[in-house]
Write a protein that holds these residues in place. Structure first.
Motif, short mmCIF file in Angstrom:
data_model
loop_
_atom_site.label_atom_id
_atom_site.label_comp_id
_atom_site.label_asym_id
_atom_site.label_seq_id
_atom_site.Cartn_x
_atom_site.Cartn_y
_atom_site.Cartn_z
N CYS A 19 1.05 -0.44 -0.64
CA CYS A 19 -0.18 -0.23 -0.19
C CYS A 19 0.89 1.23 0.31
CB CYS A 19 -1.43 -0.08 1.36
SG CYS A 19 -1.70 1.69 1.23
N LEU A 64 0.53 4.37 0.94
CA LEU A 64 -0.20 5.02 2.21
C LEU A 64 0.42 4.42 3.14
CD1 LEU A 64 -3.26 6.51 1.75
CD2 LEU A 64 -1.20 7.99 1.90
N CYS A 65 0.21 2.65 4.06
CA CYS A 65 1.00 2.98 5.29
C CYS A 65 1.65 1.66 4.69
CB CYS A 65 -0.54 2.28 6.05
SG CYS A 65 -1.39 0.67 5.03
N CYS A 75 -4.69 0.11 -0.32
CA CYS A 75 -5.17 -1.45 0.95
C CYS A 75 -6.49 -0.96 0.72
CB CYS A 75 -4.35 -1.95 2.41
SG CYS A 75 -4.67 -0.50 3.58
N CYS A 105 -6.87 2.01 3.93
CA CYS A 105 -6.43 3.32 3.60
C CYS A 105 -8.02 4.05 2.92
CB CYS A 105 -5.23 3.05 2.84
SG CYS A 105 -3.63 3.33 4.01
ZN ZN Z 1 -2.79 1.28 3.54
#
Ligand code: ZN
Length: 576
Positions: free
Chosen positions: A175, A177-178, A190, A193
């Motif tokens: 992912c 973002l995370c 994901c 998120c």
């Molecule tokens: Zn994520």
């Protein structure tokens, strides 16, 4: 399998002794936390199913409810959720099946409501006729001991082949973002998120957010809603638009404006009966839509584009500041649009755009965006932090270079003048339309050596791009491509998922000054169809962009020309 399909039999009605039963309850307590009636009854059901299977069968299990029954399976068989041999199909039905994991043949044991007449407490429990606190639990447990699996039916079953397949996670993505690893089939972000996380947001960057929104669609801070008649002297919390069909769609009222006595009538005529007013309340956990849109637009905007500021009605558009090819990072655009409560829309990647044209727009969807989502969205747009998989600004416009193009026409008949050449005029027209120029045209017969010499002559003439008829043959030993290889062509890609224009060839040839010329081999169909793969590839090559196997593969969706009577390309989906 000894049991025939659709055969129904009574199960063993052997009772267990009180001592045996107490040992069973103890085991259930150890596994499940307490002696839940469902697990205890489930144990009888699972034993009955095991007894009905032939000795030594490797079996899988399906529980048709997520309540209690799966634990009976996990307690008494090797099948668990974790090893994938137990699957829960949560129909809310009290039934469990064991079956041969290879053939799918097996048995289904079902708690039968029609067999509960003699067991009032069990019936009451299954049909939830009384609240749990009014249930006579000792009597219920004794009924389960006495009844055992006799209150069930047992049926032969055959599991459908698609339900026998081994579970597969498929490809895994990280992912952006995370950083968590998750199934790539879930999309570009994901699921947590995308707003599906069961956990409250961390306090990081979120001071003052206080409560989590409980409303659907993200909610917002509690703004005061005031009837229009009482709004004089109040400060408006957002822009308001007057929409007159066919006329303007400008903001008639802007955020921060104080409502004057004369405005009440205008607001009512706009169909506004209540308005949100700005009391200067604590909005530190929130970002106003205008600020969000401006921040997104600035982060989205790459070279060749600029945000049109300030935000209007919560939205900011991007415009092209020069002519060129629009390049959109489609993966990241998709990821951005999976973050709750934000949006960005662009023109199609690969579009030719003119200066001043709007190419993208972005906004927050609610009037106030949670600061935590705002931060997430900005992090995704901040190309510096994305690692190597995603990088560069999400939207940019790349100018086309006025490149010098050399044309190599191959074919013995054309070379000898037996057939009139149609290639040069077509290529020349398309190249000039895109601002390029033609250095020279060379004709060569079907002879590898002469083709090689032709290429070298075009390089000599300063060609930065060589366009040839090389793609025309389906024969892999075609002399044209051999000639190109002898001239030093490298990085050859042959074939593209485009109709018409599949037999496209792309490559590079070293020039004397250390630079590289781009090579495009054009399929024969370019002479007969108005729009082909050449029209998709040439602007990208003129923009100096790589055209990779991945880029071509993506063009397959939309890669079949609609063959309109009057061609409207590029105002059509061809190659997008
Ligand atoms: Zn994520």
């Amino acid at each position: 399998m000894s049991i025939q399909p659709s055969h129904v039999s009574d199960v063993d009605t052997r009772q267990v002794s009180v001592e045996q039963y107490e040992r069973l309850l103890e085991r259930v307590r150890g596994f499940h936390g307490y002696a839940a009636p469902g697990v205890v009854l489930g144990c009888f059901m699972v034993e009955a199913a095991k007894d009905a299977l032939p000795e030594g069968v490797l079996f899988d299990a399906i529980a048709e409810t997520s309540w209690c029954l799966p634990d009976a399976v996990q307690m008494l068989t090797p099948c668990t959720i974790g090893n994938g041999w137990l699957k829960v199909r949560n129909f809310g039905i009290y039934a469990v099946s064991l079956f041969n994991k290879h053939t799918g043949g097996g048995v289904r044991v079902r708690l039968a409501p029609e067999r509960l007449a003699a067991y009032p407490n069990l019936r009451c429990w299954l049909l939830k006729l009384k609240p749990k606190k009014d249930q006579d639990t000792p009597a219920l447990m004794e009924e389960i001991r006495v009844a055992g699996a006799s209150v069930c039916t047992i049926t032969a079953i055959q599991v459908r082949p698609e339900h026998l397949e081994k579970r597969s996670k498929g490809a895994i993505a990280l992912c952006p973002l995370c950083g968590d690893a998750y199934p790539a089939s879930h999309g570009k972000l994901c699921r947590p998120c995308r707003g599906e996380s069961p956990f409250a947001d961390s306090a990081e960057g979120n001071e003052g957010a206080g409560e989590q929104p409980k409303e659907p669609f993200g909610g917002g801070p509690r703004l005061r809603l005031v009837p229009v008649q009482q709004a004089v002297g109040e400060r408006l919390a957002h822009d308001m638009t007057r929409i007159e069909p066919g006329v303007s769609k400008d903001a008639a009222f802007v955020r921060g404006q104080i409502v004057e006595p004369g405005d009440v009538c205008r607001l009512q005529r706009m169909g506004r009966h209540n308005i949100y007013v700005d009391d200067g309340q604590d909005l530190s956990g929130w970002v106003h839509e205008d600020e969000a849109a401006q921040a997104f637009a600035q982060a989205l905007s790459g070279p060749g584009t600029a945000p049109i500021l300030p935000a209007r009605e919560g939205k900011v558009n991007l415009e092209a500041v020069e002519d060129g090819l629009l390049v959109v990072d489609r993966d990241r655009l998709e990821a951005f649009n999976l973050i709750p409560d934000v949006m960005a829309a662009t023109r199609r990647d690969g579009s030719l755009v003119k200066r001043g044209m709007r190419v993208a727009g972005t906004r927050a969807i609610p009037l106030h965006l949670r600061r935590e989502l705002f931060g997430k969205a900005l992090r995704l747009l901040d190309h510096g932090s994305m690692g190597d998989t995603m990088g560069g600004p999400l939207v940019r416009v790349v100018p086309l270079k006025p490149a010098r193009i050399g044309i190599l026409v191959t074919g013995t008949e054309v070379f000898q003048g037996l057939i009139e050449d149609k290639f040069k005029p077509v290529i020349t027209r398309k190249a000039l339309a895109l601002g390029a120029s033609i250095t020279r045209t060379v004709f060569a017969p079907d002879d590898a050596g002469q083709i090689r010499d032709g290429v070298l002559a075009l390089l000599e003439a300063g060609s930065e791009i060589i366009i040839t008829t090389a793609g025309m043959s389906v024969d892999p030993d075609d002399v044209t491509r051999r000639g190109l290889a002898e001239a030093g062509a490298t990085d050859l890609l042959y074939g593209a998922p485009l109709l018409p224009g599949t037999m496209l060839l792309l490559g590079r040839i070293a020039r004397e000054n250390g630079a590289q010329a781009r090579l495009i081999g054009v399929p024969a169909c370019a002479l007969f169809f108005q729009t082909t793969s050449l029209d998709l590839v040439l602007p990208r090559v003129l923009a100096g962009l790589e055209v990779t196997r991945n880029d071509l593969a993506r063009m397959g969706h939309g890669g079949m020309c609609m063959e309109c009577k009057a061609c409207t390309f590029p105002k059509c989906p061809f190659g997008h």
